[in-house]
Design an enzyme around this catalytic site. Structure first.
Site, PDB file in Angstrom:
ATOM      1  N   GLY A 150       2.967 -27.263  86.612  1.00  0.00           N
ATOM      2  CA  GLY A 150       3.563 -28.738  86.066  1.00  0.00           C
ATOM      3  C   GLY A 150       4.931 -28.789  86.681  1.00  0.00           C
ATOM      4  N   GLY A 151       5.661 -29.494  85.897  1.00  0.00           N
ATOM      5  CA  GLY A 151       6.963 -29.984  86.205  1.00  0.00           C
ATOM      6  C   GLY A 151       7.774 -29.092  86.555  1.00  0.00           C
ATOM      7  N   GLY A 176      13.410 -40.298 123.428  1.00  0.00           N
ATOM      8  CA  GLY A 176      14.209 -40.469 121.971  1.00  0.00           C
ATOM      9  C   GLY A 176      14.296 -38.916 121.505  1.00  0.00           C
ATOM     10  N   ALA A 177      13.444 -38.074 121.979  1.00  0.00           N
ATOM     11  CA  ALA A 177      13.434 -36.510 121.484  1.00  0.00           C
ATOM     12  C   ALA A 177      14.795 -36.074 122.154  1.00  0.00           C
ATOM     13  CB  ALA A 177      12.340 -35.917 121.548  1.00  0.00           C
TER      14      ALA A 177
HETATM   15  C1  HXC Z   1       3.128 -20.717  75.287  1.00  0.00           C
HETATM   16  C2  HXC Z   1       1.786 -19.320  76.615  1.00  0.00           C
HETATM   17  C3  HXC Z   1       2.004 -20.241  77.602  1.00  0.00           C
HETATM   18  C4  HXC Z   1       2.777 -21.901  77.275  1.00  0.00           C
HETATM   19  C5  HXC Z   1       0.798 -18.848  78.368  1.00  0.00           C
HETATM   20  N1  HXC Z   1       1.292 -18.487  77.137  1.00  0.00           N
HETATM   21  N2  HXC Z   1       1.358 -19.943  78.694  1.00  0.00           N
HETATM   22  N3  HXC Z   1       2.474 -19.592  75.484  1.00  0.00           N
HETATM   23  N4  HXC Z   1       3.206 -21.891  76.177  1.00  0.00           N
HETATM   24  N5  HXC Z   1       3.036 -22.595  78.369  1.00  0.00           N
HETATM   25  C6  HXC Z   1       0.636 -17.154  76.360  1.00  0.00           C
HETATM   26  C7  HXC Z   1      -0.647 -17.134  76.098  1.00  0.00           C
HETATM   27  O1  HXC Z   1      -1.029 -17.735  74.971  1.00  0.00           O
HETATM   28  C8  HXC Z   1      -0.965 -15.661  76.135  1.00  0.00           C
HETATM   29  O2  HXC Z   1      -0.513 -15.284  74.770  1.00  0.00           O
HETATM   30  C9  HXC Z   1       0.106 -15.064  77.123  1.00  0.00           C
HETATM   31  O3  HXC Z   1       1.057 -16.163  77.213  1.00  0.00           O
HETATM   32  C10 HXC Z   1      -0.750 -14.826  78.533  1.00  0.00           C
HETATM   33  O4  HXC Z   1      -1.440 -15.897  78.848  1.00  0.00           O
HETATM   34  P1  HXC Z   1      -2.975 -15.633  79.297  1.00  0.00           P
HETATM   35  O5  HXC Z   1      -3.449 -17.056  79.186  1.00  0.00           O
HETATM   36  O6  HXC Z   1      -3.386 -14.624  78.465  1.00  0.00           O
HETATM   37  O7  HXC Z   1      -2.718 -15.203  80.760  1.00  0.00           O
HETATM   38  P2  HXC Z   1      -3.549 -15.624  81.949  1.00  0.00           P
HETATM   39  O8  HXC Z   1      -5.069 -15.488  81.726  1.00  0.00           O
HETATM   40  O9  HXC Z   1      -2.812 -14.580  83.189  1.00  0.00           O
HETATM   41  O10 HXC Z   1      -3.071 -17.130  82.445  1.00  0.00           O
HETATM   42  C11 HXC Z   1      -2.047 -17.611  82.833  1.00  0.00           C
HETATM   43  C12 HXC Z   1      -1.987 -19.027  82.736  1.00  0.00           C
HETATM   44  C13 HXC Z   1      -2.565 -19.679  81.452  1.00  0.00           C
HETATM   45  C14 HXC Z   1      -2.878 -19.732  83.590  1.00  0.00           C
HETATM   46  C15 HXC Z   1      -0.681 -19.355  82.743  1.00  0.00           C
HETATM   47  O11 HXC Z   1      -1.847 -18.810  80.094  1.00  0.00           O
HETATM   48  C16 HXC Z   1      -2.277 -20.902  81.198  1.00  0.00           C
HETATM   49  O12 HXC Z   1      -2.943 -21.756  81.610  1.00  0.00           O
HETATM   50  N6  HXC Z   1      -1.176 -21.237  80.522  1.00  0.00           N
HETATM   51  C17 HXC Z   1      -0.909 -22.779  80.051  1.00  0.00           C
HETATM   52  C18 HXC Z   1      -0.387 -23.217  81.140  1.00  0.00           C
HETATM   53  C19 HXC Z   1       0.122 -24.707  80.821  1.00  0.00           C
HETATM   54  O13 HXC Z   1      -0.675 -25.574  80.578  1.00  0.00           O
HETATM   55  N7  HXC Z   1       1.648 -24.946  80.545  1.00  0.00           N
HETATM   56  C20 HXC Z   1       2.033 -26.084  80.228  1.00  0.00           C
HETATM   57  C21 HXC Z   1       2.200 -26.831  81.607  1.00  0.00           C
HETATM   58  S1  HXC Z   1       2.845 -28.386  81.494  1.00  0.00           S
HETATM   59  P3  HXC Z   1      -0.970 -13.961  74.273  1.00  0.00           P
HETATM   60  O14 HXC Z   1      -0.380 -13.757  73.020  1.00  0.00           O
HETATM   61  O15 HXC Z   1      -2.606 -14.033  73.989  1.00  0.00           O
HETATM   62  O16 HXC Z   1      -0.872 -12.762  75.063  1.00  0.00           O
HETATM   63  C22 HXC Z   1       4.602 -28.034  81.882  1.00  0.00           C
HETATM   64  C23 HXC Z   1       5.481 -29.120  81.894  1.00  0.00           C
HETATM   65  C24 HXC Z   1       6.696 -28.689  82.463  1.00  0.00           C
HETATM   66  O17 HXC Z   1       4.937 -26.776  82.058  1.00  0.00           O
HETATM   67  C25 HXC Z   1       7.355 -30.184  82.526  1.00  0.00           C
HETATM   68  C26 HXC Z   1       8.853 -29.906  83.307  1.00  0.00           C
HETATM   69  C27 HXC Z   1       9.474 -31.307  83.420  1.00  0.00           C
END
Ligand code: HXC
Length: 512
Positions: free
Chosen positions: A168-169, A402-403
């Site tokens: 993401g961002g 040019g290079a």
């Molecule tokens: C809160 C989160 C989290 C998040 C993971 N966790 N991502 N909690 N916010 N963004 C937590 C899970 O609930 C889990 O908690 C623990 O972290 C480990 O995650 P798992 O899913 O069990 O791990 P894994 O299987 O290794 O997968 C990792 C992952 C997946 C691929 C990163 O967790 C995932 O898809 N997370 C969401 C990613 C996402 O969509 N993020 C937002 C993106 S948008 P428990 O308690 O079960 O252990 C963004 C915008 C930014 O970031 C913009 C900036 C400008």
């Protein structure tokens, strides 16, 4: 005593992060924990943690019952090979290393400290992105970090290690920093993941293929380097630091060096007699620099140009070199972008530059034109033209069209330009030039092929050598290759106090 006990308990709790089960999960994925990474990065016993007892301030979705000390990021400072360095390491065991408002505040705090104290900052990224439970507070936290990354750019070195998810961002913080290193298999970076890609474009792609280390090292150029493991990644961060200064207000720390005779006979034999036969510019680099001192950047991306840091008689330098082994060393969109970015980095951080020139020109074709070879070539031209650090060119063979101008020519501010006797400085190669300017003579000749050869020879005699350029002072000296190292050591020493006052303007408008 009771009070000390509470403190001890809190510290122990913080050190456990998300708990032993999650730590074991992290290890099972061949990943170190945030604290283990920090231990590896800093000289033993020098790391001072800041904000260990920070907790998030979220109440929604039952978060008030799930507070974990440090809130998923270890921040602080310490010594790396004796130099002060600031760092943050995201802890995937705590809410997947996700970025909350307080997590962001901790990072911002040490970024500010790093800037105020003119020391590098290292980010060890391992995060699921925005803390979903916090919504816009998390997005604001990211923007606070991006803003500091931008302010710090060119002021203090910033290095990003990607040691897990970065999606993401979130990718835009590493993208603004000077260097990004990705760990093979365990890290990935993308703006939108495979599921969104499938929905929007109907493409089936794995996370690894979309944004793994190989994709970003070879296809996009987003990462400067790959590491085979967490340990390798941290070692690379330390090595990179060794070539960089504390800030733009200081110089990189050179190493002690005792001068010998420095004549390298093997350099005389590297460029083949046949001008169309390729050779490996890395062999030239190896012979010129101090033994084992080359750290290549973007090794797998745009291989027609080689860039990296090295040492010459102990002095830290940046090298930009056309690579005849790949696409004959032409400049194209990607090689111009790659080299332009590296030149900017060297200039920002007072690293003198050595440019090795063997370039037949720019790559022709619709692909290049439509992808903006004009704007991208201009980036490199602009970067060299604006650079005020000592910069020296050595033309090993071709410097065409040019290079020739773009590759750190005298005309755009190079301090010293050397050329080997094999140098050919011309508008284009002898064959192409003869076909154009002697078109009529060749066509009207009884034997056009023989006439073309004759004209080619005439053109070569006149231009396919360094002497026309040397007679005008565009080349300072024609040197036998074996003396290259000697000449460069002396010239860089002569240039060490070079100082150019920038002209009074807000900033230039680089063709981004
Ligand atoms: C809160 C989160 C989290 C998040 C993971 N966790 N991502 N909690 N916010 N963004 C937590 C899970 O609930 C889990 O908690 C623990 O972290 C480990 O995650 P798992 O899913 O069990 O791990 P894994 O299987 O290794 O997968 C990792 C992952 C997946 C691929 C990163 O967790 C995932 O898809 N997370 C969401 C990613 C996402 O969509 N993020 C937002 C993106 S948008 P428990 O308690 O079960 O252990 C963004 C915008 C930014 O970031 C913009 C900036 C400008």
């Amino acid at each position: 005593m009771e009070k000390f006990k509470i403190l001890e308990e809190k510290r122990a709790q913080a050190k456990l992060g998300g708990g032993q089960e999650r730590i074991d999960k992290q290890h099972a994925k061949k990943k170190l924990t945030a604290r283990e990474r920090i231990e590896l990065l800093f000289d033993a016993g020098t790391f001072e943690e800041i904000g260990m007892l920070v907790e998030h301030r979220s109440f929604d979705f039952g978060m008030d019952k799930q507070r974990i000390l440090s809130d998923g990021v270890i921040t602080g400072y310490g010594l790396v090979n004796g130099r002060t360095v600031f760092a943050f390491a995201q802890d995937f065991t705590v809410f997947g290393g996700s970025l909350s408002e307080t997590h962001a505040e901790k990072i911002v705090k040490i970024m500010e400290l790093a800037m105020e104290n003119k020391a590098p900052i290292i980010g060890l990224n391992d995060s699921g992105g925005a803390r979903i439970q916090e919504g816009v507070k998390s997005l604001g936290g990211y923007a606070d970090i991006f803003y500091r990354n931008t302010k710090a750019s060119g002021y203090i070195p910033q290095i990003s290690a990607i040691m897990g998810p970065c999606a993401g961002g979130a990718v835009y913080s590493p993208a603004i920093t000077d260097f990004t290193i990705m760990v093979d298999q365990t890290s990935y970076m993308f703006v939108t993941g495979p599921n969104v890609v499938k929905t929007v474009t109907n493409e089936d792609v794995s996370a690894e293929d979309l944004g793994g280390s190989v994709a970003h090292a070879s296809k996009s150029g987003v990462t400067h380097m790959r590491a085979v493991s967490d340990v390798d990644c941290i070692n690379r961060v330390k090595q990179l630091l060794s070539y960089l200064p504390q800030s733009c207000h200081s110089k990189p720390i050179d190493q002690e060096y005792a001068l010998g005779d420095e004549v390298i006979e093997s350099l005389n034999d590297i460029v083949p007699h046949n001008p169309n036969q390729p050779y490996d510019i890395k062999a030239v680099i190896k012979d010129i620099i101090d033994e084992d001192s080359f750290m290549e950047i973007h090794e797998d991306f745009a291989e027609n140009i080689v860039v990296g840091f090295a040492r010459l008689a102990g002095r830290n330098i940046g090298i930009i070199a056309n690579q005849p082994m790949s696409l004959a060393g032409v400049l194209d969109v990607n090689s111009s972008r790659k080299a332009g970015r590296f030149v900017r980095c060297c200039d920002a951080f007072n690293v003198p530059m050595l440019v090795l020139v063997d370039v037949p020109g720019f790559l022709p074709g619709t692909d290049q034109e439509w992808n903006g070879i004009i704007t991208n070539g201009a980036k490199l031209l602009y970067a060299f033209s604006e650079a005020t650090v000592p910069r020296i060119s050595v033309i090993t063979r071709k410097a065409y069209g040019g290079a020739y101008d773009v590759m750190n020519s005298k005309h755009i501010g190079a301090d010293m330009n050397y050329c080997w006797p094999s140098g050919e400085i011309a508008v284009m190669g002898a064959k192409g030039a003869s076909e154009i300017i002697f078109k009529k003579e060749i066509k009207n000749s009884d034997d056009p092929a023989a006439e073309l050869l004759k004209k080619e020879q005439e053109y070569s005699n006149l231009f396919a050598n360094p002497y026309s350029a040397a007679s005008r002072g565009f080349v300072d000296e024609v040197i036998e290759p074996k003396y290259t190292r000697v000449k460069l050591i002396k010239a860089f020493a002569m240039l060490q106090n070079k100082s150019i006052k920038p002209i009074d303007k807000k900033h230039g408008n680089i063709p981004l």
